[in-house]
Design an enzyme around this catalytic site. Structure first.
Site, PDB file in Angstrom:
ATOM      1  N   CYS A 183      48.292  25.231 -41.233  1.00 40.74           N
ATOM      2  CA  CYS A 183      46.895  25.609 -41.541  1.00 40.74           C
ATOM      3  C   CYS A 183      46.735  27.115 -41.601  1.00 40.74           C
ATOM      4  O   CYS A 183      45.926  27.616 -42.370  1.00 40.74           O
ATOM      5  CB  CYS A 183      45.947  25.005 -40.517  1.00 40.74           C
ATOM      6  SG  CYS A 183      46.372  25.417 -38.830  1.00 40.74           S
ATOM      7  N   GLU A 236      38.866  21.792 -36.339  1.00 39.89           N
ATOM      8  CA  GLU A 236      39.930  22.735 -36.689  1.00 39.89           C
ATOM      9  C   GLU A 236      40.345  22.394 -38.112  1.00 39.89           C
ATOM     10  O   GLU A 236      41.038  21.401 -38.337  1.00 39.89           O
ATOM     11  CB  GLU A 236      41.124  22.583 -35.729  1.00 39.89           C
ATOM     12  CG  GLU A 236      40.787  22.837 -34.269  1.00 39.89           C
ATOM     13  CD  GLU A 236      40.438  24.275 -33.982  1.00 39.89           C
ATOM     14  OE1 GLU A 236      40.854  25.173 -34.747  1.00 39.89           O
ATOM     15  OE2 GLU A 236      39.717  24.516 -32.999  1.00 39.89           O
TER      16      GLU A 236
HETATM   17  P1  NAD Z   1      42.656  14.832 -43.484  1.00 42.96           P
HETATM   18  O1  NAD Z   1      41.300  15.385 -43.258  1.00 42.96           O
HETATM   19  O2  NAD Z   1      42.933  14.087 -44.714  1.00 42.96           O
HETATM   20  O3  NAD Z   1      43.041  13.845 -42.274  1.00 42.96           O
HETATM   21  C1  NAD Z   1      43.016  14.254 -40.942  1.00 42.96           C
HETATM   22  C2  NAD Z   1      42.806  13.043 -40.056  1.00 42.96           C
HETATM   23  O4  NAD Z   1      41.513  12.510 -40.288  1.00 42.96           O
HETATM   24  C3  NAD Z   1      43.787  11.909 -40.320  1.00 42.96           C
HETATM   25  O5  NAD Z   1      44.159  11.362 -39.084  1.00 42.96           O
HETATM   26  C4  NAD Z   1      42.965  10.919 -41.126  1.00 42.96           C
HETATM   27  O6  NAD Z   1      43.388   9.597 -41.022  1.00 42.96           O
HETATM   28  C5  NAD Z   1      41.608  11.117 -40.489  1.00 42.96           C
HETATM   29  N1  NAD Z   1      40.472  10.697 -41.314  1.00 42.96           N
HETATM   30  C6  NAD Z   1      40.412  10.535 -42.661  1.00 42.96           C
HETATM   31  N2  NAD Z   1      39.158  10.164 -43.023  1.00 42.96           N
HETATM   32  C7  NAD Z   1      38.425  10.119 -41.896  1.00 42.96           C
HETATM   33  C8  NAD Z   1      37.057   9.833 -41.622  1.00 42.96           C
HETATM   34  N3  NAD Z   1      36.196   9.508 -42.579  1.00 42.96           N
HETATM   35  N4  NAD Z   1      36.629   9.891 -40.342  1.00 42.96           N
HETATM   36  C9  NAD Z   1      37.470  10.252 -39.357  1.00 42.96           C
HETATM   37  N5  NAD Z   1      38.779  10.524 -39.555  1.00 42.96           N
HETATM   38  C10 NAD Z   1      39.251  10.464 -40.801  1.00 42.96           C
HETATM   39  O7  NAD Z   1      43.627  16.066 -43.281  1.00 42.96           O
HETATM   40  P2  NAD Z   1      45.205  16.087 -43.484  1.00 42.96           P
HETATM   41  O8  NAD Z   1      45.493  16.056 -44.944  1.00 42.96           O
HETATM   42  O9  NAD Z   1      45.836  15.062 -42.599  1.00 42.96           O
HETATM   43  O10 NAD Z   1      45.599  17.507 -42.864  1.00 42.96           O
HETATM   44  C11 NAD Z   1      45.749  18.666 -43.601  1.00 42.96           C
HETATM   45  C12 NAD Z   1      44.561  19.583 -43.362  1.00 42.96           C
HETATM   46  O11 NAD Z   1      44.432  19.851 -41.974  1.00 42.96           O
HETATM   47  C13 NAD Z   1      44.744  20.928 -44.039  1.00 42.96           C
HETATM   48  O12 NAD Z   1      43.509  21.302 -44.616  1.00 42.96           O
HETATM   49  C14 NAD Z   1      45.079  21.847 -42.875  1.00 42.96           C
HETATM   50  O13 NAD Z   1      44.750  23.193 -43.094  1.00 42.96           O
HETATM   51  C15 NAD Z   1      44.259  21.254 -41.784  1.00 42.96           C
HETATM   52  N6  NAD Z   1      44.774  21.660 -40.480  1.00 42.96           N
HETATM   53  C16 NAD Z   1      44.015  22.493 -39.699  1.00 42.96           C
HETATM   54  C17 NAD Z   1      44.506  22.932 -38.480  1.00 42.96           C
HETATM   55  C18 NAD Z   1      43.706  23.859 -37.590  1.00 42.96           C
HETATM   56  O14 NAD Z   1      44.027  23.952 -36.415  1.00 42.96           O
HETATM   57  N7  NAD Z   1      42.704  24.551 -38.096  1.00 42.96           N
HETATM   58  C19 NAD Z   1      45.773  22.517 -38.047  1.00 42.96           C
HETATM   59  C20 NAD Z   1      46.512  21.688 -38.893  1.00 42.96           C
HETATM   60  C21 NAD Z   1      46.006  21.253 -40.094  1.00 42.96           C
END
Ligand code: NAD
Length: 511
Positions: A281, A247
């Protein structure tokens, strides 16, 4: 959360991260980063606990959800305080986005999982129907790794957790390092609800912990977060042949038709653009308004935006959750201005507030050459573009790498559906914003860079299971007695049968 800074490492000890409030910049705590060994130990505990959990009936598992719901209702103020301390979000956002939606998810799946996951007996096609009985059974995958982002730190952690648990899985949950305390509350809640030990473990940490979780041997990864991290998660899952749901980000368009109710559409644009400070998002990231109503629409959007409050006791637009996001917002607005955009209101960090506040911003004269119209801004910005007609609006709406949601504003539902189905997105809201995630019947997911798979809906819940096909021979295996030996007569009989089945009218009806 918050602002996250590494604490000076101590030899032999786990890494630590220091958190500060984005609203006040004051320190609010420290967390220890779970290591790959911690993740493996949690997996072992989950593996040990999962069979007994899966052996419970769905109704029995639902009892834990009802108990969690009661606790959440009772402790909601305390939870809201944790969310606000970490993120600075307005109380109403915390109640609506986190608590209300979590209660709804707990009750929804507690009530409906039995129906959705019930074995399905289906009639087979053609002559097979006379020979076999077919049942489709939904079985838990085993242990599911859930990785969540910071913008909806509680709901985006608890909703997939509830679905994975209700399907009979054990869960390892890794919330964002930006909002660890909100994520940890999911574990606390289910612990208080009496969930058996090992069925749910919350692992605090950053990307390193997340990567360790993806690689530790879980049976599925349900990831919510950015496109870049999602791609890394997908690559690792592909190597392991692991199922994953992704997502990811969005750049949701809003189309305002000439017949729209402008009062309501302007309200929708402001709410859709600035809810949770635009850190949603599927928030409204760009607006296309038909030229004939553009002046009035823009005037009302600006008026409404200027009435929004920031800081103080009661406010609508809170801080940006962390500095990295603020930098992206500032870069997008600067790029737009440099390329000729006009800022009608906002356009800068709030100079009167100490925290990470960005003023709600409305821009016009924007084009698709600008980052603000092409890349996810994830902040309180509303770029508005005038368009000649609906065809141009749809073309521009689709001119993006993303495909999460979209909104269409018109008083004609037929028009709305016609336009909506021309937009390449996972969902479309008509005369409303950001509703799809809350309509739990609707599968929520993105197209293109916005992701793969779904949460919610029957498909979302079943995504935490594998579908096992059970075929029962009606003649108790009689025909296998004569499977061998092969012969020319058997082949001739089969060819005659095929000619009848697909070569005659009667045969085709039977097939
Ligand atoms: P991010 O990708 O930086 O982090 C998300 C999660 O992934 C965090 O828990 C982080 O610690 C973890 N992570 C980081 N590196 C990783 C790796 N190499 N392997 C596994 N996990 C890892 O995203 P963010 O900045 O926390 O969130 C914002 C983004 O999320 C925006 O792009 C937003 O649109 C999206 N989002 C999407 C939805 C949806 O349902 N489509 C909902 C909410 C947010």
């Amino acid at each position: 959360m918050a602002i996250v800074t590494p604490v000076e490492p101590v030899a032999g000890a786990r890494r630590r991260l220091k958190l500060s409030s984005p609203a006040t910049l004051e320190p609010i705590g420290e967390i220890e980063v779970a290591t790959a060994d911690d993740v493996r130990a949690a997996l072992a505990a989950a593996r040990a606990a999962q069979p007994a959990w899966a052996a419970l009936s769905i109704e029995d598992r639902a009892q834990y959800m009802w108990r969690a719901l009661e606790i959440l209702l009772e402790r909601q103020d305390e939870f809201v305080e944790v969310f606000r301390r970490e993120s600075g979000k307005p109380r109403t956002d915390a109640l609506m986005i986190e608590i209300f939606a979590a209660c709804d998810a707990l009750a929804y799946y507690a009530k409906r999982a039995t129906r959705i996951l019930k074995p399905q007996r289906q009639r087979l096609h053609g002559v097979l129907a006379f020979m076999k009985r077919f049942e489709l059974v939904y079985r838990p995958l085993g242990v599911v790794g859930i990785i969540s982002p910071w913008n909806g730190p509680f709901i985006l952690s608890i909703n997939p957790t509830v679905q994975a648990l209700m399907s009979g899985n054990a869960v390892l949950l890794k919330p964002s390092e930006v909002t660890p305390y909100s994520g940890k509350l999911v574990g606390d809640l289910f612990q208080e609800a009496g969930l058996p030990q090992g069925v749910l473990t919350v692992l605090l940490g950053d990307g390193e912990t997340g990567a360790a979780l993806v690689d530790c041997g879980v049976d599925k990864v349900a990831f919510t977060g950015s496109v870049d991290t999602g791609r890394r998660v997908a690559e690792s899952c592909a190597r392991q042949l692991l199922p994953c749901s992704l997502e990811l980000g969005g750049k949701d368009p809003m189309i305002v038709c000439a017949d729209a109710n402008i009062e309501r559409a302007s309200g929708g644009a402001v709410a859709g653009g600035f809810l949770n400070s635009g850190q949603v998002c599927f928030s409204t990231e760009r607006v296309y308004v038909i030229d004939s109503v553009a002046d009035e629409f823009i005037r009302r959007v600006v008026e409404r935006t200027q009435a929004l409050r920031q800081g103080g006791e009661e406010y609508e637009v809170g801080p940006i959750f962390w500095p990295k996001q603020l930098e992206i917002i500032e870069a997008h607005v600067a790029d737009a201005i440099a390329k000729g955009a006009q800022v009608l209101t906002g356009g800068r960090r709030n100079p009167n507030l100490k925290g990470l506040y960005y003023e709600p911003t409305v821009l016009v004269n924007v084009t698709h050459d600008m980052l603000i119209m092409r890349e996810e801004t994830f902040g309180p910005t509303l770029p508005i573009m005038r368009v000649r007609d609906e065809a141009e609006a749809v073309r521009l709406a689709n001119d993006t790498a993303y495909g999460l949601g979209a909104t269409v504003w018109t008083t004609d539902n037929q028009r709305a559906i016609r336009l909506g189905t021309q937009i390449n997105s996972g969902s479309v809201c008509v005369n409303d914003m950001t509703m799809t995630y809350g309509a739990l019947e609707a599968p929520f997911g993105g197209r293109k860079a916005s992701g793969i798979g779904h949460v919610n809906g029957d498909a979302g819940l079943r995504g935490y299971c594998y579908q096992q096909a059970i075929l029962v021979d009606r003649l108790r295996g009689k025909q296998t007695e004569n499977h061998f030996p092969y012969s020319a007569e058997k082949d001739a009989g089969m060819q005659k049968f095929m000619r009848f089945l697909w070569g005659t009218r009667l045969g085709r009806r039977l097939a």
